[in-house]
Scaffold this motif. Sequence first.
Motif, mmCIF file in Angstrom:
data_model
loop_
_atom_site.group_PDB
_atom_site.id
_atom_site.type_symbol
_atom_site.label_atom_id
_atom_site.label_comp_id
_atom_site.label_asym_id
_atom_site.label_seq_id
_atom_site.Cartn_x
_atom_site.Cartn_y
_atom_site.Cartn_z
ATOM 1 N N ASP A 218 0.840 -1.193 0.000
ATOM 2 C CA ASP A 218 0.000 0.000 0.000
ATOM 3 C C ASP A 218 0.879 1.248 0.000
ATOM 4 O O ASP A 218 2.121 1.157 0.020
ATOM 5 N N ALA A 238 0.191 -7.499 -4.589
ATOM 6 C CA ALA A 238 -0.973 -6.606 -4.620
ATOM 7 C C ALA A 238 -1.647 -6.572 -5.986
ATOM 8 O O ALA A 238 -2.838 -6.246 -6.078
ATOM 9 N N GLY A 328 -3.003 -5.625 0.302
ATOM 10 C CA GLY A 328 -3.280 -4.687 -0.783
ATOM 11 C C GLY A 328 -3.991 -5.303 -1.968
ATOM 12 O O GLY A 328 -4.314 -4.595 -2.923
ATOM 13 N N GLU A 340 -2.777 4.622 -6.851
ATOM 14 C CA GLU A 340 -2.970 4.667 -5.405
ATOM 15 C C GLU A 340 -1.684 4.342 -4.661
ATOM 16 O O GLU A 340 -1.346 4.979 -3.660
ATOM 17 N N LEU A 341 -0.941 3.349 -5.134
ATOM 18 C CA LEU A 341 0.336 3.016 -4.508
ATOM 19 C C LEU A 341 1.309 4.192 -4.572
ATOM 20 O O LEU A 341 2.020 4.490 -3.603
#
Length: 347
Positions: A218, A238, A328, A340-341
Amino acid sequence: MDIRDLFQISLPLIQAPMAGSQNHELAAAVSNAGGLGSIPAGMLDANLLDAELTAMGALTRKPYNVNFFCHRTPPADPARNQAWLDLLAPYLAAHGIEPTSIPDGATRRPFDAAMAEVVERHRPAVVSFHFGLPDEALLQRVRATGAKVLSSATTLEEGRWLQAKGVDAVIAQGLEAGGHRGLFLSDDLDGQVGTFALLPQLVAALDLPVIAAGGIADAQGVAAAQALGAAGVQIGTAYLLCDESRASPLHRQALQSPGVEQTVLTTLFSGRPARGIVNRLIRELGPRPAAVPAFPLAGNAIARLRSQAEPAGVSDFSPLWAGQNASGCRAIGAARLTAELATGWRL
């Protein structure tokens, strides 16, 4: 300098190559989003890789990475192979598989001249290696294309070795990472450490960009890696539930089950240590029994068992690769996940 300058990308994020769980579609989505998408070549031959890179070129003009295994093909070991078949005998019998029908040769090839020709034809921006580096003559062919060269280090010693060989950046692969360990100077798992222990040691010791990999799922993990000196991050697990992933339905199911909280390093599925979710085979035989043949020979018998079990919805013999932090994993588009990461990285 972070990897945005080195690779001419807009986000300091690499999608980890995940052989068997992705193809060019996931890689292109990440590259188009500003990260560095990766094509795994560890299970491909030269013709299949050429087709993958042609398809990649149809989806993006952005930089991308191609990843190769550079292991040494082991010599034949009939005694060890027989011990392996003996260990698997109850499972083979239950699925009607005759042991003599299982090939005993290597089905995965390390990076070779045929693969180098594909690299020369397509000229990817980045070429990365797992299990060290190929022979110098092959490595020079890669460098001559203008590609930046990366490889994974799982220890400080491996990082120093890679720097001496002239790589452009080192991937610090922590013990948390899913899939195959990149270790190559020693098989001793006791010397393997976590990402946030390995990363600052490599940053302090090397004069190269160091990319953090393992357990980062994340934006907060991305920020932590940057705070410890990472030039960028590489993230795999993720992405496994993303729309563009080719993870099997059984793999996706396992990633969303309570079992994802229990991963181990196992040699059962290929012969080299790799982190995956515990399933029946691991529980019953243990993660690393002595009879397992050297990489990649163990995979021959396992592939036959998988081919019988998976169509029936059974993952007893499937390598369910995953890192220690699957928090994630979400069923969203890869571009959205990449964006987003990247919010964790301070510009």
